[in-house]
Design a protein around this motif. Sequence first.
Motif, PDB file in Angstrom:
ATOM      1  N   PRO A 131       0.813  -1.229   0.000  1.00  0.00           N
ATOM      2  CA  PRO A 131       0.000   0.000   0.000  1.00  0.00           C
ATOM      3  C   PRO A 131       0.844   1.276   0.000  1.00  0.00           C
ATOM      4  O   PRO A 131       1.906   1.343   0.629  1.00  0.00           O
ATOM      5  N   PRO A 321       0.616   2.252   5.083  1.00  0.00           N
ATOM      6  CA  PRO A 321       1.045   2.563   3.710  1.00  0.00           C
ATOM      7  C   PRO A 321       2.231   3.515   3.706  1.00  0.00           C
ATOM      8  O   PRO A 321       2.347   4.388   4.568  1.00  0.00           O
ATOM      9  N   GLN A 341       0.140   3.425  -8.160  1.00  0.00           N
ATOM     10  CA  GLN A 341      -0.754   2.518  -7.463  1.00  0.00           C
ATOM     11  C   GLN A 341      -2.158   2.526  -8.071  1.00  0.00           C
ATOM     12  O   GLN A 341      -2.617   3.528  -8.597  1.00  0.00           O
ATOM     13  N   ASP A 344      -4.885   1.738  -4.164  1.00  0.00           N
ATOM     14  CA  ASP A 344      -3.951   1.982  -3.052  1.00  0.00           C
ATOM     15  C   ASP A 344      -2.696   1.120  -3.070  1.00  0.00           C
ATOM     16  O   ASP A 344      -1.838   1.312  -2.204  1.00  0.00           O
ATOM     17  N   THR A 345      -2.545   0.163  -3.986  1.00  0.00           N
ATOM     18  CA  THR A 345      -1.430  -0.770  -3.877  1.00  0.00           C
ATOM     19  C   THR A 345      -0.649  -0.904  -5.180  1.00  0.00           C
ATOM     20  O   THR A 345      -1.150  -0.631  -6.276  1.00  0.00           O
TER      21      THR A 345
END
Length: 394
Positions: A131, A321, A341, A344-345
């Motif tokens: 994240p 994150p 991203q 979020d990742t």
Amino acid sequence: MKITDIRVTHVNVPFDAPFWWTGGLYPGASKSIIEVRTDDGLVGLGEAPWWHFGEVVKHEIAPALIGADPLDLAACEARCVPPYQITANTGENAASVAFGAVELALWDIRGKALGMPIYKLLGGAVRRDIPFTEYFAFRPKTGAAGGEATAQDIVEYCLDMRDTHGATMFEGKLILGDPDLEIETVRLLREALGPKAMIRLDSNMQWSLPTAIRVLREIEPFDIRNYEDPVATFEEMAQLRQHSSIPFSTHVPDLRRAVALGAPDYFVCNFAALGGIRRTIAFIDACEAIGKGFWCYSNDLGVMTAAYLHVSAAHHHITEPSQSLFRWQMGDVIEGGPFRQTNDTIPVPEGDGLGVTLDPDAMTRWAKHFEENGPMPHFHHPDHPGRYGRLPLH
């Protein structure tokens, strides 16, 4: 296997628009890309956090490492990094940071030699999707980019990141020297993003202690996940802790003072600044032992970011994150970069070593930018480029 050559290339990678921080306008990154070559034909990649550390690599670290075994990290470090007692007495840690940049390349070589990604060398993955927060800041309009000048502009930018990229984790600098503007922006962000979105803040030590007490008191009801460097010192953070339950983070990796004072709660660091991946792992282990958190720095290019991905994949203690400025970078030095991203990742690279390769055309472009323009300044006054543009403290 022996090291036969170490190549250093300085590069500039600008942002699509500069952003305001305590030092003025921040226009982009000047880094050094390291290539360590061996007699077996393997090439490992490293990245220095600022170009002048690349000069230390070129003139001090590289000559010391020619002929060394790249798989023997401790022996390589002993060749070119003074003992702790020397750096502690002199305050000179440039060799440690410069070696940390090269040490990434040694891990890359190790992974390539053994045919596995670095996260497996570190024990395997506890997570594969890593994240990162989306970043926001006040930015002047620059071509089609930037233009976030008001609280509502920041809100609209974050909503666009949510709707376009699935972002639910946000971090940013609301640095224009106006505490009322920060308070109002945070209020509007929470109303617009809803109760589940993560909001973290970073003032780069902008506020005086009395103003920080006021600002944090006003924004605490809006569920701020973390506030980075709200004031200038750990001592002031310890005083601020008496007035706020919002966790604090810092880029200053002083564990002893953090334990003694009870603040900050998290460390946010560049791996080279800590001396490389091996020393970073030891630092994170120490953080876990004393109850402090850790996540990774921002404003790095693809080589260092790949290292962040591997360590974050392998270390269970990195639960928050990490920072990112990926969305603003105009390019990168790696093929397919910059990392960006989705939801979020970013997935950890699965190739051998760091799992990234240099893009020759991009390297040429950004090295030429450095040669023609010189390094990009951390501090820039919009009306007087030769002066600092610091904002007044409140």
